[in-house]
Design a protein around this motif. Structure first.
Motif, mmCIF file in Angstrom:
data_model
loop_
_atom_site.group_PDB
_atom_site.id
_atom_site.type_symbol
_atom_site.label_atom_id
_atom_site.label_comp_id
_atom_site.label_asym_id
_atom_site.label_seq_id
_atom_site.Cartn_x
_atom_site.Cartn_y
_atom_site.Cartn_z
ATOM 1 N N LEU A 49 24.699 55.361 45.826
ATOM 2 C CA LEU A 49 24.279 54.489 44.720
ATOM 3 C C LEU A 49 24.083 55.242 43.405
ATOM 4 O O LEU A 49 23.380 54.774 42.518
ATOM 5 C CB LEU A 49 22.982 53.741 45.087
ATOM 6 N N ARG A 50 24.749 56.393 43.281
ATOM 7 C CA ARG A 50 24.552 57.221 42.079
ATOM 8 C C ARG A 50 24.908 56.476 40.799
ATOM 9 O O ARG A 50 24.278 56.659 39.764
ATOM 10 C CB ARG A 50 25.402 58.491 42.172
ATOM 11 N N HIS A 51 25.960 55.660 40.880
ATOM 12 C CA HIS A 51 26.408 54.916 39.699
ATOM 13 C C HIS A 51 26.284 53.408 39.909
ATOM 14 O O HIS A 51 26.955 52.634 39.224
ATOM 15 C CB HIS A 51 27.851 55.288 39.362
ATOM 16 N N GLY A 52 25.455 53.008 40.848
ATOM 17 C CA GLY A 52 25.268 51.580 41.081
ATOM 18 C C GLY A 52 26.437 50.962 41.829
ATOM 19 O O GLY A 52 26.885 51.484 42.853
ATOM 20 N N PHE A 53 26.967 49.862 41.293
ATOM 21 C CA PHE A 53 28.002 49.085 41.975
ATOM 22 C C PHE A 53 29.271 49.002 41.126
ATOM 23 O O PHE A 53 29.200 48.903 39.898
ATOM 24 C CB PHE A 53 27.506 47.662 42.250
ATOM 25 N N ILE A 54 30.412 49.004 41.810
ATOM 26 C CA ILE A 54 31.702 48.815 41.148
ATOM 27 C C ILE A 54 32.254 47.449 41.552
ATOM 28 O O ILE A 54 32.227 47.088 42.733
ATOM 29 C CB ILE A 54 32.704 49.916 41.538
ATOM 30 N N LEU A 55 32.752 46.707 40.575
ATOM 31 C CA LEU A 55 33.394 45.420 40.841
ATOM 32 C C LEU A 55 34.901 45.595 40.692
ATOM 33 O O LEU A 55 35.394 46.017 39.643
ATOM 34 C CB LEU A 55 32.886 44.358 39.864
ATOM 35 N N LEU A 56 35.621 45.292 41.766
ATOM 36 C CA LEU A 56 37.084 45.360 41.769
ATOM 37 C C LEU A 56 37.639 43.943 41.717
ATOM 38 O O LEU A 56 37.407 43.141 42.630
ATOM 39 C CB LEU A 56 37.578 46.067 43.035
ATOM 40 N N ASP A 57 38.351 43.634 40.650
ATOM 41 C CA ASP A 57 38.952 42.317 40.471
ATOM 42 C C ASP A 57 40.454 42.442 40.701
ATOM 43 O O ASP A 57 41.150 43.117 39.934
ATOM 44 C CB ASP A 57 38.671 41.817 39.048
ATOM 45 N N PRO A 58 40.988 41.815 41.756
ATOM 46 C CA PRO A 58 42.420 41.977 42.051
ATOM 47 C C PRO A 58 43.323 41.477 40.931
ATOM 48 O O PRO A 58 44.475 41.907 40.827
ATOM 49 C CB PRO A 58 42.612 41.152 43.330
ATOM 50 N N ASN A 59 42.802 40.592 40.084
ATOM 51 C CA ASN A 59 43.612 40.054 38.987
ATOM 52 C C ASN A 59 43.814 41.056 37.853
ATOM 53 O O ASN A 59 44.676 40.852 36.996
ATOM 54 C CB ASN A 59 42.967 38.780 38.436
ATOM 55 N N THR A 60 43.013 42.113 37.844
ATOM 56 C CA THR A 60 43.141 43.114 36.779
ATOM 57 C C THR A 60 43.722 44.431 37.298
ATOM 58 O O THR A 60 43.791 45.407 36.554
ATOM 59 C CB THR A 60 41.772 43.388 36.130
ATOM 60 N N ILE A 61 44.113 44.447 38.570
ATOM 61 C CA ILE A 61 44.665 45.656 39.186
ATOM 62 C C ILE A 61 46.111 45.385 39.592
ATOM 63 O O ILE A 61 46.387 44.374 40.251
ATOM 64 C CB ILE A 61 43.848 46.058 40.440
ATOM 65 N N PRO A 62 47.058 46.237 39.218
ATOM 66 C CA PRO A 62 48.438 46.043 39.688
ATOM 67 C C PRO A 62 48.474 46.029 41.217
ATOM 68 O O PRO A 62 47.832 46.859 41.862
ATOM 69 C CB PRO A 62 49.181 47.261 39.123
ATOM 70 N N SER A 63 49.209 45.102 41.791
ATOM 71 C CA SER A 63 49.232 44.977 43.254
ATOM 72 C C SER A 63 49.718 46.260 43.926
ATOM 73 O O SER A 63 49.316 46.570 45.049
ATOM 74 C CB SER A 63 50.101 43.791 43.678
ATOM 75 N N SER A 64 50.549 47.018 43.225
ATOM 76 C CA SER A 64 51.037 48.281 43.790
ATOM 77 C C SER A 64 49.938 49.336 43.866
ATOM 78 O O SER A 64 50.113 50.378 44.510
ATOM 79 C CB SER A 64 52.200 48.819 42.947
ATOM 80 N N LYS A 65 48.802 49.061 43.217
ATOM 81 C CA LYS A 65 47.697 50.019 43.174
ATOM 82 C C LYS A 65 46.510 49.590 44.037
ATOM 83 O O LYS A 65 45.464 50.234 44.011
ATOM 84 C CB LYS A 65 47.222 50.218 41.727
ATOM 85 N N TYR A 66 46.660 48.508 44.797
ATOM 86 C CA TYR A 66 45.545 48.034 45.622
ATOM 87 C C TYR A 66 45.077 49.100 46.615
ATOM 88 O O TYR A 66 43.881 49.275 46.834
ATOM 89 C CB TYR A 66 45.933 46.765 46.380
ATOM 90 N N SER A 67 46.025 49.793 47.233
ATOM 91 C CA SER A 67 45.647 50.807 48.220
ATOM 92 C C SER A 67 44.837 51.923 47.567
ATOM 93 O O SER A 67 43.822 52.375 48.106
ATOM 94 C CB SER A 67 46.894 51.383 48.892
ATOM 95 N N GLU A 68 45.263 52.344 46.387
ATOM 96 C CA GLU A 68 44.522 53.380 45.672
ATOM 97 C C GLU A 68 43.160 52.857 45.223
ATOM 98 O O GLU A 68 42.147 53.554 45.319
ATOM 99 C CB GLU A 68 45.318 53.856 44.457
ATOM 100 N N ALA A 69 43.134 51.611 44.752
ATOM 101 C CA ALA A 69 41.875 51.022 44.279
ATOM 102 C C ALA A 69 40.859 50.880 45.402
ATOM 103 O O ALA A 69 39.654 50.812 45.152
ATOM 104 C CB ALA A 69 42.140 49.664 43.636
#
Length: 216
Positions: A49-69
């Motif tokens: 929890l050093r930086h709290g929480f990250i929100l990942l929105d699939p609509n703002t991430i290229p689908s080819s990068k989902y695995s990396e994300a």
């Protein structure tokens, strides 16, 4: 881990969820990946929890990068660090476990971060008593022995393995929020998001759930 994640993704609670909170550990990376592929927003706590929480929105991430994300490094790259009170409501919570039994009691790494993450989200009304909590584990991680449960511990409602889906009945109770009296002051000092939440609650008491007021 991949097979258990695929089994979880077939369940109605996963398919119907819009927002899923998933722990950042490697065994749950396939869960985070499948959630993004299926168009779901993912809330990932940062390690310790050093930086709290990250929100990942699939609509703002290229689908080819989902695995990396879906990795910790990629989540920082493609996600957005978000104040916990600004997060969307959570439809499903996925936690990792070192061991779990058929009463829903679980053992984590022993540092209590899954409990803190849940307590923060419950305090801020992002999860409720009805929000399902699931763990994905290997079959050999299910134990017969009793696991002690304290009032801050988060038990699971469903255990998903590569071979089976176990529904815990009756559903075990969950903590109602942050138990400030149980958190050492040094831990609050070490985790900035805890201090931020405490300050937020003190300044925005009309915002929080009624149940939270018992813990302020």
């Amino acid at each position: 881990a991949e097979i258990a994640a695929k089994n979880l993704a077939k369940l109605d609670i996963f398919r119907k969820a819009s927002v899923i909170k998933v722990n950042p550990d490697a065994p749950q990376k396939p869960v985070r990946y499948l959630a993004l592929v299926m168009g779901k927003s993912v809330i990932m706590p940062t390690p310790r929890l050093r930086h709290g929480f990250i929100l990942l929105d699939p609509n703002t991430i290229p689908s080819s990068k989902y695995s990396e994300a879906a990795t910790i490094h990629g989540a920082f790259k493609y996600g957005k660090i978000t104040k916990p009170w600004d997060l969307p409501s959570v439809d499903l919570v996925v936690v990792g476990s070192v061991a779990v039994n058929m009463q829903g009691a679980r053992l984590g790494k022993g540092e209590g971060y899954a409990e803190l993450e849940y307590a923060i989200l419950r305090t801020l009304c992002k999860v409720s008593r009805d929000t399902p909590v699931v763990t994905t584990v290997h079959d050999i991680q299910i134990v017969d022995e009793p696991i002690p449960v304290e009032e801050h511990d988060v038990c699971v409602d469903i255990i998903v393995t590569p071979t089976k889906i176990h529904y815990i009945t009756p559903r075990p109770p969950k903590p109602n929020g942050i138990l400030w009296s149980k958190i050492p002051q040094e831990k609050i000092s070490e985790i900035p998001v805890l201090r931020e939440v405490k300050k937020f609650l003190e300044s925005k008491k009309t915002y929080v759930c009624l149940i939270t007021l018992m813990f302020i």
